[in-house]
Write a protein that holds these residues in place. Structure first.
Motif, PDB file in Angstrom:
ATOM      1  N   GLY A  31       0.814  -1.214   0.000  1.00 35.08           N
ATOM      2  CA  GLY A  31       0.000   0.000   0.000  1.00 35.08           C
ATOM      3  C   GLY A  31       0.841   1.255   0.000  1.00 35.08           C
ATOM      4  O   GLY A  31       0.586   2.195  -0.757  1.00 35.08           O
ATOM      5  N   LEU A  32       1.880   1.269   0.834  1.00 31.62           N
ATOM      6  CA  LEU A  32       2.759   2.431   0.897  1.00 31.62           C
ATOM      7  C   LEU A  32       3.464   2.668  -0.432  1.00 31.62           C
ATOM      8  O   LEU A  32       3.508   3.802  -0.917  1.00 31.62           O
ATOM      9  CB  LEU A  32       3.798   2.242   2.004  1.00 31.62           C
ATOM     10  CG  LEU A  32       4.821   3.366   2.126  1.00 31.62           C
ATOM     11  CD1 LEU A  32       4.151   4.683   2.500  1.00 31.62           C
ATOM     12  CD2 LEU A  32       5.896   2.993   3.137  1.00 31.62           C
ATOM     13  N   ILE A  36       3.738   5.875  -2.989  1.00 36.33           N
ATOM     14  CA  ILE A  36       5.032   6.459  -3.365  1.00 36.33           C
ATOM     15  C   ILE A  36       5.192   6.517  -4.885  1.00 36.33           C
ATOM     16  O   ILE A  36       5.614   7.539  -5.428  1.00 36.33           O
ATOM     17  CB  ILE A  36       6.194   5.680  -2.709  1.00 36.33           C
ATOM     18  CG1 ILE A  36       6.188   5.903  -1.193  1.00 36.33           C
ATOM     19  CG2 ILE A  36       7.537   6.087  -3.315  1.00 36.33           C
ATOM     20  CD1 ILE A  36       7.133   4.991  -0.427  1.00 36.33           C
ATOM     21  N   ILE A  37       4.843   5.435  -5.586  1.00 40.10           N
ATOM     22  CA  ILE A  37       5.064   5.427  -7.041  1.00 40.10           C
ATOM     23  C   ILE A  37       4.136   6.383  -7.781  1.00 40.10           C
ATOM     24  O   ILE A  37       4.418   6.751  -8.918  1.00 40.10           O
ATOM     25  CB  ILE A  37       4.983   4.005  -7.659  1.00 40.10           C
ATOM     26  CG1 ILE A  37       3.595   3.403  -7.502  1.00 40.10           C
ATOM     27  CG2 ILE A  37       6.053   3.114  -7.106  1.00 40.10           C
ATOM     28  CD1 ILE A  37       3.408   2.082  -8.248  1.00 40.10           C
ATOM     29  N   PHE A  61      13.015  -0.650  -2.062  1.00 36.13           N
ATOM     30  CA  PHE A  61      13.505   0.490  -2.839  1.00 36.13           C
ATOM     31  C   PHE A  61      14.611   0.054  -3.796  1.00 36.13           C
ATOM     32  O   PHE A  61      14.648   0.486  -4.945  1.00 36.13           O
ATOM     33  CB  PHE A  61      14.032   1.601  -1.921  1.00 36.13           C
ATOM     34  CG  PHE A  61      12.982   2.548  -1.431  1.00 36.13           C
ATOM     35  CD1 PHE A  61      12.354   3.424  -2.301  1.00 36.13           C
ATOM     36  CD2 PHE A  61      12.625   2.577  -0.088  1.00 36.13           C
ATOM     37  CE1 PHE A  61      11.391   4.312  -1.854  1.00 36.13           C
ATOM     38  CE2 PHE A  61      11.661   3.459   0.374  1.00 36.13           C
ATOM     39  CZ  PHE A  61      11.040   4.325  -0.504  1.00 36.13           C
ATOM     40  N   ALA A  62      15.512  -0.786  -3.329  1.00 36.18           N
ATOM     41  CA  ALA A  62      16.629  -1.233  -4.171  1.00 36.18           C
ATOM     42  C   ALA A  62      16.140  -2.066  -5.346  1.00 36.18           C
ATOM     43  O   ALA A  62      16.621  -1.912  -6.468  1.00 36.18           O
ATOM     44  CB  ALA A  62      17.631  -2.026  -3.334  1.00 36.18           C
ATOM     45  N   SER A  63      15.171  -2.939  -5.116  1.00 34.69           N
ATOM     46  CA  SER A  63      14.619  -3.755  -6.195  1.00 34.69           C
ATOM     47  C   SER A  63      13.943  -2.889  -7.246  1.00 34.69           C
ATOM     48  O   SER A  63      13.977  -3.203  -8.439  1.00 34.69           O
ATOM     49  CB  SER A  63      13.620  -4.771  -5.638  1.00 34.69           C
ATOM     50  OG  SER A  63      13.072  -5.558  -6.675  1.00 34.69           O
ATOM     51  N   LEU A 114      13.607  11.088  -0.079  1.00 33.75           N
ATOM     52  CA  LEU A 114      12.625  10.370   0.729  1.00 33.75           C
ATOM     53  C   LEU A 114      13.333   9.803   1.949  1.00 33.75           C
ATOM     54  O   LEU A 114      14.383   9.177   1.821  1.00 33.75           O
ATOM     55  CB  LEU A 114      11.981   9.235  -0.067  1.00 33.75           C
ATOM     56  CG  LEU A 114      10.729   8.659   0.586  1.00 33.75           C
ATOM     57  CD1 LEU A 114       9.675   8.364  -0.460  1.00 33.75           C
ATOM     58  CD2 LEU A 114      11.041   7.416   1.370  1.00 33.75           C
ATOM     59  N   ILE A 115      12.751  10.070   3.113  1.00 35.20           N
ATOM     60  CA  ILE A 115      13.270   9.544   4.368  1.00 35.20           C
ATOM     61  C   ILE A 115      12.185   8.658   4.959  1.00 35.20           C
ATOM     62  O   ILE A 115      11.042   9.094   5.123  1.00 35.20           O
ATOM     63  CB  ILE A 115      13.645  10.668   5.345  1.00 35.20           C
ATOM     64  CG1 ILE A 115      14.692  11.583   4.709  1.00 35.20           C
ATOM     65  CG2 ILE A 115      14.130  10.085   6.667  1.00 35.20           C
ATOM     66  CD1 ILE A 115      14.964  12.858   5.502  1.00 35.20           C
ATOM     67  N   PHE A 116      12.548   7.416   5.253  1.00 30.58           N
ATOM     68  CA  PHE A 116      11.621   6.476   5.864  1.00 30.58           C
ATOM     69  C   PHE A 116      12.142   6.117   7.243  1.00 30.58           C
ATOM     70  O   PHE A 116      13.320   5.800   7.396  1.00 30.58           O
ATOM     71  CB  PHE A 116      11.484   5.207   5.018  1.00 30.58           C
ATOM     72  CG  PHE A 116      10.529   4.198   5.611  1.00 30.58           C
ATOM     73  CD1 PHE A 116       9.179   4.327   5.416  1.00 30.58           C
ATOM     74  CD2 PHE A 116      11.003   3.152   6.386  1.00 30.58           C
ATOM     75  CE1 PHE A 116       8.283   3.425   5.974  1.00 30.58           C
ATOM     76  CE2 PHE A 116      10.125   2.237   6.951  1.00 30.58           C
ATOM     77  CZ  PHE A 116       8.771   2.374   6.743  1.00 30.58           C
TER      78      PHE A 116
END
Length: 180
Positions: A31-32, A36-37, A61-63, A114-116
């Motif tokens: 969902g998040l 974001i996308i 994020f890396a994928s 972006l900071i998570f």
């Protein structure tokens, strides 16, 4: 845990049972990332992952081929797990930094798109994270700070609060620089 999308879509990874973590559920993570996308081109993002834990969010994020990801984690066993998984998947855009998140935020001079942050719910000072991020000006223009938190925490009165998303028992508060 599994990677939901990107070059490693569907791949499963597991963390040692002795890690003091509470990984974000796949349902909440999906969902998040849908949110974001719709806002960002992930492959252009510089990401800061605070309280990285198992690396669940970092690996997503890396994928999806984020430009760079900096992980800040204090637990040595978590760091070893993250580094092992980085090698397994061949992620070369991830840097792992062993540090206390609050000390890191106070000294950091780098900025991010972006900071998570997924802090342990039992530390009371995680509500200070938005203030630290905005005081230090480490969020790039149009960037987001996302904090995962329990249902009892409410950030709506913070001047940079943008929106909250709920996925089951998982809550994400999103902040951005609203003074721009």
């Amino acid at each position: 845990m599994r990677i939901i999308s990107g070059i490693h879509k569907g791949k499963v990874f597991s963390a040692p049972k002795n890690l003091p973590t509470r990984p974000t559920t796949d349902f909440a993570k999906e969902g998040l990332f849908n949110v974001i996308i719709n806002e960002f081109d992930i492959d252009d993002l510089t990401v800061l992952d605070l309280f990285t834990g198992t690396g669940n969010i970092t690996f997503e994020f890396a994928s999806r081929e984020a430009k760079s990801i900096l992980c800040v984690e204090q637990n040595f066993n978590c760091i070893n797990h993250i580094k092992k998984t980085i090698r397994t998947f061949g992620f070369n855009q991830i840097v792992v930094f062993k540090n206390d998140v609050f000390k890191y935020l106070k000294k950091n001079t780098q900025s991010f798109d972006l900071i998570f942050a997924d802090p342990p719910y039992d530390i009371s000072n995680y509500i200070d994270i938005p203030d630290l991020v905005f005081e230090k000006n480490i969020l790039n223009e149009n960037g987001w700070l996302i904090i995962e938190h329990d249902k009892h925490t409410n950030f709506e009165t913070h001047p940079n609060f943008y929106q909250q998303r709920k996925y089951g028992n998982v809550n994400f508060s999103i902040f951005k620089n609203l003074s721009i």
